[in-house]
Design a protein around this motif. Sequence first.
Motif, PDB file in Angstrom:
ATOM      1  N   ARG A 175       0.816  -1.226   0.000  1.00 29.29           N
ATOM      2  CA  ARG A 175       0.000   0.000   0.000  1.00 29.29           C
ATOM      3  C   ARG A 175       0.838   1.259   0.000  1.00 29.29           C
ATOM      4  N   LYS A 176       2.053   1.148   0.461  1.00 31.33           N
ATOM      5  CA  LYS A 176       2.937   2.310   0.407  1.00 31.33           C
ATOM      6  C   LYS A 176       4.281   1.899  -0.178  1.00 31.33           C
ATOM      7  N   SER A 177       5.075   2.882  -0.543  1.00 37.81           N
ATOM      8  CA  SER A 177       6.352   2.607  -1.185  1.00 37.81           C
ATOM      9  C   SER A 177       7.338   1.975  -0.210  1.00 37.81           C
ATOM     10  N   THR A 178       8.348   1.329  -0.779  1.00 30.28           N
ATOM     11  CA  THR A 178       9.444   0.817   0.034  1.00 30.28           C
ATOM     12  C   THR A 178      10.118   1.992   0.736  1.00 30.28           C
ATOM     13  N   ASP A 179      10.222   1.908   2.064  1.00 28.65           N
ATOM     14  CA  ASP A 179      10.861   2.990   2.817  1.00 28.65           C
ATOM     15  C   ASP A 179      12.363   2.977   2.604  1.00 28.65           C
ATOM     16  N   VAL A 180      12.945   4.164   2.576  1.00 27.66           N
ATOM     17  CA  VAL A 180      14.401   4.317   2.527  1.00 27.66           C
ATOM     18  C   VAL A 180      14.808   5.143   3.732  1.00 27.66           C
ATOM     19  N   SER A 181      15.686   4.606   4.568  1.00 27.90           N
ATOM     20  CA  SER A 181      16.098   5.302   5.791  1.00 27.90           C
ATOM     21  C   SER A 181      17.603   5.500   5.803  1.00 27.90           C
ATOM     22  N   ILE A 182      18.007   6.708   6.182  1.00 23.31           N
ATOM     23  CA  ILE A 182      19.435   7.047   6.254  1.00 23.31           C
ATOM     24  C   ILE A 182      19.851   7.052   7.721  1.00 23.31           C
ATOM     25  N   ARG A 183      20.774   6.187   8.052  1.00 23.40           N
ATOM     26  CA  ARG A 183      21.198   6.047   9.447  1.00 23.40           C
ATOM     27  C   ARG A 183      22.369   6.977   9.742  1.00 23.40           C
ATOM     28  N   LEU A 184      22.206   7.826  10.775  1.00 24.92           N
ATOM     29  CA  LEU A 184      23.240   8.781  11.180  1.00 24.92           C
ATOM     30  C   LEU A 184      23.713   8.437  12.591  1.00 24.92           C
ATOM     31  N   GLN A 185      24.997   8.246  12.750  1.00 20.45           N
ATOM     32  CA  GLN A 185      25.561   7.954  14.068  1.00 20.45           C
ATOM     33  C   GLN A 185      26.066   9.247  14.703  1.00 20.45           C
ATOM     34  N   LEU A 186      25.397   9.641  15.796  1.00 23.03           N
ATOM     35  CA  LEU A 186      25.860  10.816  16.521  1.00 23.03           C
ATOM     36  C   LEU A 186      27.176  10.482  17.222  1.00 23.03           C
ATOM     37  N   GLY A 187      27.986  11.518  17.442  1.00 20.13           N
ATOM     38  CA  GLY A 187      29.304  11.292  18.025  1.00 20.13           C
ATOM     39  C   GLY A 187      30.380  11.218  16.970  1.00 20.13           C
ATOM     40  N   SER A 188      29.968  11.196  15.694  1.00 19.77           N
ATOM     41  CA  SER A 188      30.936  11.245  14.593  1.00 19.77           C
ATOM     42  C   SER A 188      31.009  12.687  14.085  1.00 19.77           C
ATOM     43  N   ASP A 189      31.480  12.894  12.883  1.00 22.73           N
ATOM     44  CA  ASP A 189      31.703  14.232  12.325  1.00 22.73           C
ATOM     45  C   ASP A 189      30.396  15.056  12.339  1.00 22.73           C
ATOM     46  N   LEU A 190      30.277  15.995  13.282  1.00 23.95           N
ATOM     47  CA  LEU A 190      29.041  16.756  13.475  1.00 23.95           C
ATOM     48  C   LEU A 190      28.728  17.648  12.273  1.00 23.95           C
ATOM     49  N   LYS A 191      29.785  18.141  11.582  1.00 24.25           N
ATOM     50  CA  LYS A 191      29.574  18.978  10.394  1.00 24.25           C
ATOM     51  C   LYS A 191      28.779  18.213   9.334  1.00 24.25           C
ATOM     52  N   ILE A 192      29.224  16.982   9.073  1.00 24.36           N
ATOM     53  CA  ILE A 192      28.563  16.167   8.047  1.00 24.36           C
ATOM     54  C   ILE A 192      27.175  15.763   8.513  1.00 24.36           C
ATOM     55  N   VAL A 193      27.060  15.420   9.803  1.00 18.34           N
ATOM     56  CA  VAL A 193      25.744  15.052  10.358  1.00 18.34           C
ATOM     57  C   VAL A 193      24.753  16.187  10.147  1.00 18.34           C
ATOM     58  N   ASN A 194      25.157  17.403  10.498  1.00  9.74           N
ATOM     59  CA  ASN A 194      24.269  18.567  10.339  1.00  9.74           C
ATOM     60  C   ASN A 194      23.959  18.845   8.875  1.00  9.74           C
ATOM     61  N   ALA A 195      24.939  18.629   8.009  1.00 10.60           N
ATOM     62  CA  ALA A 195      24.720  18.853   6.571  1.00 10.60           C
ATOM     63  C   ALA A 195      23.654  17.890   6.043  1.00 10.60           C
TER      64      ALA A 195
END
Length: 697
Positions: free
Chosen positions: A356-376
């Motif tokens: 009934r709905k599309s295949t979900d796509v999830s992007i996993r972000l690990q906090l505690g790593s490069d905060l600049k890239i995480v925020n981007a």
Amino acid sequence: MELDEELEEPKRSGILQSTSKRVRMIFSVMASPNRIDILRILNSKGPLTYSELKSLAGFKSKKESGKFAYHLRKLLRQSLVALNKSERRYTITNLGKLVLSLARQIEERSIIESGKMYVRTSHESIEEFNSHKIIQSLVREGSLPLELAQKITEEVENRIYKYQTTYLTGSLIREMVNSVLLEHGHEEYRNKLARLGLPVYDVQEMLTNLDNVDNGAEGLLFNTGQKVFAEHLLTNVLPKDVADSHLSGDMHISNPGIWSMIPDTIFVNVKELIEDGVILGGKYLDVSRITSSKTLDDVTSSLSIIISLLSKEASQEIVLDGLIPLFTKHAKNIPELEQKLTDAFSTASTTSKYNRKSTDVSIRLQLGSDLKIVNAIINAYKNYTKITPIPKIGLIVDFDKGKISDVSDALSEIIAIGGKVMFAKGEVSSYGITNGTTKNSGPLAITLQSVSINLPRLAFESNKDETYFRARLALLMKPALSSMALRKKDISDLTRRGLNPILAKNTQYMQRSSVSLIVNLVGLKESVFNILGFQDNKEGRDVLNKVIETAVDVATKKGKELGDTVAISMIETEGSSRFANLDGEKYGKNSALNSMDSDSYSQGIVLKASEISDYTTKSEIITECTRLSKLLNGGLLVKLDIDQNATQADIKKSIEKAAELTSSFKPVKKVSLCGECGFKDEPFVDKCPKCKSSYVI
């Protein structure tokens, strides 16, 4: 005037003579079966080289080369076949197609006029009735012994001649064969020979009720295919007891149409995929390979393609890991990175739709790593959410080694406008499924989780005997897990044969991959508290825990027997409402539901965001979350229910507090969306504040 007509008459006569001669020449071409075969081959195969056409037409020896050249020359002279000199390939012309169609009509009409019985076959041809073909089908398709096949065929042939009809179809003959097989008690053979498909009425209903069809003609065709393969699964693939358990409502199989084809969830390290490159072996016409990428443009373009292609190979979710290290080398220009990522998310948001709905796509972000890239990445996702009415991509924020407060401002804004965010410690999907792989030997890990067990049904039939209830659960789980192992084998076989090219290339055709089998429990609370009769106190919760322990114990033992990781979960499934409806019809509506307003059984745990500030780690519901999270090795979905009118500040406080109390949770907030202009930046009920439309979703 008369003189003009006299002058024109010889011209007409010449034209008619010329046309008549041309027609005679064309009919002489049609007189040769070899030349008709050449036209048929070119019509079905498309442009071919001289050697390809010669071989396919059956002229394989050197002695036959002159004969083939003679026939081809005849076709070229009458313009039935043309040669593309630049490509050195032969093609059938429009005139050739017309001649081929005429030859087919003449052949079919000659059979009809002869008075003989003929069969309109499923491969779009009319053939003279031949009883030997029935014998061949019975032996080849049904594995009948030759003597029995001859006996059945003789009886079918007698019935056909009794009808005195000259018009037969392949499906009608098959119905007669199956009827005779049933009359003689050969149900197993009949099941092998049954024709899969839809009744004429159902097809007409699908064409009439197009409001229920998404994605136009493609969606209509896909829904039809789903029904055919679902019937195949339940009739010919699954053991009879498992199929019966699904149909009766003891258990539920999600997406039966693709159950044996693709996995449910794939955890993928996208950094490894992109840096190593992906060769698809010509399986997708628009993309042959994804080469190793170095520039930011190349990386984001590859990311978009991988999301779109991988979503074709999973029915529920793709969890993408490794984005932070992938973009670390591109951290010099954060604004450009955010823009490129926003574009990549938007381009890849047209994911596959298997239910009934599309295949979900999830992007996993690990906090505690490069905060600049995480925020981007978070800012890019926020931009994507703003421009996308209903996002198909989501975020999974792993706060095991970092603080949610570092990113809670942006995430609360994303949640407020309808973005999908999951918070968890460790590798967890947005459904709450845990990646059970501890030593993943490749970039992909796979989970199969589309089997749910109806605990209230087992409780209803246990006569309030808790021990018997758990025994019935153990008995039902064993065939369910065996069918899951069979499913894994089928998916592996089809993947090796090219159905899932990315899975195939990156798991060495499923030899180098980790697969977890997960069984989902539905309606645990209703079973223990509403049906078995226990109170929601320490004794009742102890029984609830014993039920889970029984399931986990059976799964562990069966896993050792199968050689696979087997786990137990409590997550969301569409089977929950199906179970409640079936049980309502059988035992009385709302006889087991926790809430009279609900139309489905309990799934996981729900926390109220409006009450969470009052909770502590010792609160009853938080203690239950902690205990169940430890017991359920396949995953527990904890939903944080956020009020529709909650402000961004309210959401921020709720998610920060929830992170202190539980190891994983999924904020859920209803967001009003204008069906006309897509506006959703602030809560509204009756009319869109931007375009004043009353079409509110």
